[in-house]
Design an enzyme around this catalytic site. Structure first.
Site, mmCIF file in Angstrom:
data_model
loop_
_atom_site.group_PDB
_atom_site.id
_atom_site.type_symbol
_atom_site.label_atom_id
_atom_site.label_comp_id
_atom_site.label_asym_id
_atom_site.label_seq_id
_atom_site.Cartn_x
_atom_site.Cartn_y
_atom_site.Cartn_z
ATOM 1 C CB VAL A 47 -0.671 0.611 1.080
ATOM 2 C CG1 VAL A 47 -1.328 1.361 0.836
ATOM 3 C CG2 VAL A 47 -2.101 -1.563 1.448
ATOM 4 C CD GLU A 48 3.029 3.898 4.172
ATOM 5 O OE1 GLU A 48 3.640 4.631 2.892
ATOM 6 O OE2 GLU A 48 2.349 3.793 4.851
#
Length: 218
Positions: A47-48
């Site tokens: 996600v990051e």
């Protein structure tokens, strides 16, 4: 559901992200298990940063865990003209898991609030909780007035977990990833050129740089 659809719309990109995780995932999983933390936290770098070890953001975040400069300093990650601890796989993973553990304790064991605070900052989440409490409204993650990025951040991780739990349901082919930690750490006595270290290790220069993204010079 929208984030499941988003991830599964392009299966090759999903597989590419997990392939990018190959050198790092087993190490991260091992540390997460040692700390008795939820396994799906190992997917947070998807996600990051899509597990890009050199990832940076327009706001100044860097590394697979996307540490902002102030948070990195607070977490004890060093940064100078030679080295950036935010990009160092081992140092940043240790800092990220410690930070998540501290937030988890601060939010009384609520992992969704912990993740929201990791993304938006603890102060912003506390303010949102106080706002809802004063208004007599619920203070769980799903009801808080948080930035849109944070409101999508947590569901994205949940979507990733769902897909990886049941890849066949979503027509996703998961790549084969090693069970054992991909790399070892070696203490050296002084400076050494990357190309020399790569030759001594018997790997390519590009591979050595991917394993040591924290070092900014050759």
């Amino acid at each position: 559901r929208p984030y499941i659809d988003q991830f599964t719309k392009h299966p090759h990109l999903f597989e590419q992200m997990l392939q990018q995780a190959k050198p790092y995932l087993a190490y991260i999983l091992n540390r997460i298990h040692q700390k008795n933390m939820p396994t799906e936290l190992a997917l947070l770098p998807v996600v990051e940063s899509a597990f890009d070890p050199f990832a940076t953001s327009p706001t100044g975040a860097a590394g697979i865990w996307q540490f902002m400069p102030a948070t990195a300093a607070e977490a004890g990650l060093e940064k100078d003209r030679w080295y950036d601890g935010r990009l160092d796989i081992v140092a940043s993973t240790e800092a990220a898991l410690d930070y998540l553990g501290n937030l988890h304790a601060r939010y009384n064991g609520d992992w969704l609030l912990t993740l929201a605070a990791y993304n938006a900052g603890s102060g912003r989440v506390r303010k949102a909780i106080r706002h809802n409490r004063d208004a007599g409204e619920q203070t769980d993650f799903w009801h808080l007035p948080l930035p849109s990025e944070t409101r999508s951040y947590v569901p994205k991780l949940i979507a990733l977990r769902k897909i990886i739990e049941n890849p066949n349901v979503f027509n996703i082919s998961l790549p084969s990833l090693p069970d054992n930690v991909y790399f070892s750490s070696v203490e050296i006595q002084g400076q050494i050129e990357f190309k020399v270290a790569a030759r001594l290790a018997g790997i390519t220069l590009i591979e050595l740089q991917r394993l040591n993204p924290g070092y900014k010079r050759s």
